[in-house]
Write an enzyme that holds these catalytic residues in place. Structure first.
Site, PDB file in Angstrom:
ATOM      1  CD1 TRP A  49      -2.195  -2.173   1.941  1.00  0.00           C
ATOM      2  CD2 TRP A  49      -3.138  -0.951   0.221  1.00  0.00           C
ATOM      3  NE1 TRP A  49      -3.411  -2.829   1.503  1.00  0.00           N
ATOM      4  CE2 TRP A  49      -3.799  -2.245   0.144  1.00  0.00           C
ATOM      5  CE3 TRP A  49      -3.365  -0.353  -1.109  1.00  0.00           C
ATOM      6  CZ2 TRP A  49      -4.858  -2.762  -0.331  1.00  0.00           C
ATOM      7  CZ3 TRP A  49      -4.497  -0.748  -1.975  1.00  0.00           C
ATOM      8  CH2 TRP A  49      -5.198  -1.882  -1.660  1.00  0.00           C
ATOM      9  CG  ASP A  88      -3.359   3.874   3.833  1.00  0.00           C
ATOM     10  OD1 ASP A  88      -4.221   3.804   4.668  1.00  0.00           O
ATOM     11  OD2 ASP A  88      -3.011   3.549   2.902  1.00  0.00           O
ATOM     12  CE  LYS A  94      -8.879  -2.727   3.536  1.00  0.00           C
ATOM     13  NZ  LYS A  94      -7.716  -2.089   3.220  1.00  0.00           N
TER      14      LYS A  94
HETATM   15  C1  LIG Z   1      -7.440  -1.713   1.821  1.00  0.00           C
HETATM   16  C2  LIG Z   1      -6.516  -0.665   2.124  1.00  0.00           C
HETATM   17  C3  LIG Z   1      -6.242   0.217   0.970  1.00  0.00           C
HETATM   18  C4  LIG Z   1      -7.166   0.670  -0.042  1.00  0.00           C
HETATM   19  O1  LIG Z   1      -8.537   1.167   0.334  1.00  0.00           O
HETATM   20  P1  LIG Z   1      -9.686   1.295  -0.569  1.00  0.00           P
HETATM   21  O2  LIG Z   1     -10.688   1.757   0.150  1.00  0.00           O
HETATM   22  O3  LIG Z   1      -9.938  -0.203  -1.170  1.00  0.00           O
HETATM   23  O4  LIG Z   1      -9.100   2.103  -1.904  1.00  0.00           O
HETATM   24  C5  LIG Z   1      -5.383   1.366   1.316  1.00  0.00           C
HETATM   25  N1  LIG Z   1      -4.163   1.367   2.169  1.00  0.00           N
HETATM   26  C6  LIG Z   1      -4.653   0.359   3.008  1.00  0.00           C
HETATM   27  C7  LIG Z   1      -3.248  -0.027   4.307  1.00  0.00           C
HETATM   28  C8  LIG Z   1      -5.476  -0.473   3.217  1.00  0.00           C
HETATM   29  O5  LIG Z   1      -5.396  -1.756   3.949  1.00  0.00           O
END
Ligand SMILES: *Cc1c(COP(=O)(O)O)cnc(C)c1O
Length: 367
Positions: free
Chosen positions: A108, A178, A202
């Site tokens: 990511w 993030d 998540k």
């Molecule tokens: C799932 C995830 C993403 C992407 O998220 P989306 O909502 O599908 O765009 C980005 N960064 C991390 C750390 C993730 O776990």
């Protein structure tokens, strides 16, 4: 209804992921008609007093859970965390005349840096690729630019299963995080951060809404030329009601934050529970004499995504199949890295982790 309940398995999916049962029951109770309103949360106007209350409570709950100071704004956006990869750079890098530093700790983080590079100069202040993203950097390993517009980290790399135990030391440069897959898993020293974003699916709710927390001084530096829908300031100004927000998803985030406050008892308690759940799985890995090989080095292990391998692919397939027969599902690792990944987010009950632990012991024939 009872049968549906008995049908529920332990869902170790990385996302969309397990939600607290109580939250689902509350949403089910209100689905046809909100008490005193007579309209479903799927039908109701985003301009209604009811939704105004939802936005206010969700924000207030987040402020309480994370002790968010007054000089931070909270907004609810769409487009997921991947849109944030672009928005962070558009809002904080465009026109800054500087570059941004990225700590590339997994899939990511790498993707976030690639997107930022479309917008301006993004440099890797550390890159984990040479050792297959199995650990996080120590502060002294970072090659930071003191003039950078921001430093971007991924607090938990969902695919590799590595998580920062604490924030890296980045001096006076704003820290952008993030936090998609570990948002609300533990208390955070908010004042270390300039901006945090997290898609909800998540650890905080269903897909469709992304929470963004941003410090006032960063809002002031945003370039004026951005399209309205991509400008953080517009969301702050219109209190997340710039256009129609994902009403139902925000409502579920409210229920999840309420559950964290009232049922769990706050993020320090949640952190303790998360430590116990992940620890019991890592213990089996460590006791298995190499039968299970953990991906992350011990000091970088994630509380949320426990990643490991078995001796060979055939044994791994057996593992997934037999686990599924016991109601332990979605254990297959990400297609890019293989292996097994057990995601034990906030809402995974202790019994789910215990059942997986017992199955892992039995499968590896640990006495
Ligand atoms: C799932 C995830 C993403 C992407 O998220 P989306 O909502 O599908 O765009 C980005 N960064 C991390 C750390 C993730 O776990």
């Amino acid at each position: 209804m009872l049968n549906r309940m008995q049908d529920r398995v332990y869902n170790f999916s990385p996302g969309p992921a397990v939600l607290p049962l109580k939250v689902l029951q509350e949403a089910q109770r209100d689905l046809l008609s909100l008490p005193g309103v007579g309209i479903s949360p799927l039908e109701i106007s985003h301009r209604s007093p009811w939704f105004d209350g939802v936005l206010n409570e969700t924000e207030a709950n987040l402020r309480r859970l994370l002790s968010i100071p007054d000089n931070y704004r909270i907004v609810f956006m769409q487009g997921g965390s991947r849109l944030q990869f672009s928005l962070v750079a558009m809002n904080l890098l465009r026109g800054a005349g500087r570059s941004a530093d990225y700590l590339v700790t997994g899939t990511w983080g790498q993707m976030a840096m690639q997107e930022a590079a479309r917008e301006g100069t993004a440099r890797a202040a550390w890159h984990g690729k040479p050792h297959n993203f199995d650990r996080l950097p120590a502060d002294r390993e970072l090659d930071l630019d003191p003039k950078a517009a921001y430093v971007h980290i991924t607090s938990n790399e969902t695919i590799q299963g590595v998580q920062f135990a604490r924030e890296p030391e980045v001096g006076g440069v704003p820290l952008v995080c993030d936090a998609s897959s570990d948002f609300l898993c533990r208390p955070l020293p908010m004042e270390h951060y300039g901006l945090i974003y997290a898609c909800a699916q998540k650890n905080a709710g269903p897909a469709g809404v992304t929470v963004v927390i941003i410090r006032d001084d960063l809002l002031e530096s945003i370039d004026d030329g951005l399209p309205t829908m991509l400008d953080y300031r517009a969301y702050v100004k219109e209190k997340s009601l710039l256009n129609t927000p994902p009403v139902f998803a925000v409502y579920l985030v409210m229920l999840v934050t309420r559950w964290l406050l009232d049922d769990v008892g706050g993020l320090a308690k949640m952190h303790e529970i998360n430590r116990r759940k992940s620890q019991m799985l890592y213990e089996v890995i460590d006791q298995s004499q190499g039968f299970y090989r953990g991906h992350a080095q011990p000091e970088s292990r994630s509380l949320m995504n426990v990643t490991f391998r078995l001796p060979d692919d055939a044994t791994q397939d057996q593992f997934v199949k037999q686990a599924k027969a016991r109601g332990l599902v979605e254990l297959k690792g990400h297609r890019s890295v293989g292996g097994i990944r057990a995601s034990v987010y906030n809402a995974m009950p202790m019994e789910g982790a215990e059942k997986l632990r017992d199955f892992m012991r039995e499968f590896a024939k640990i006495k």
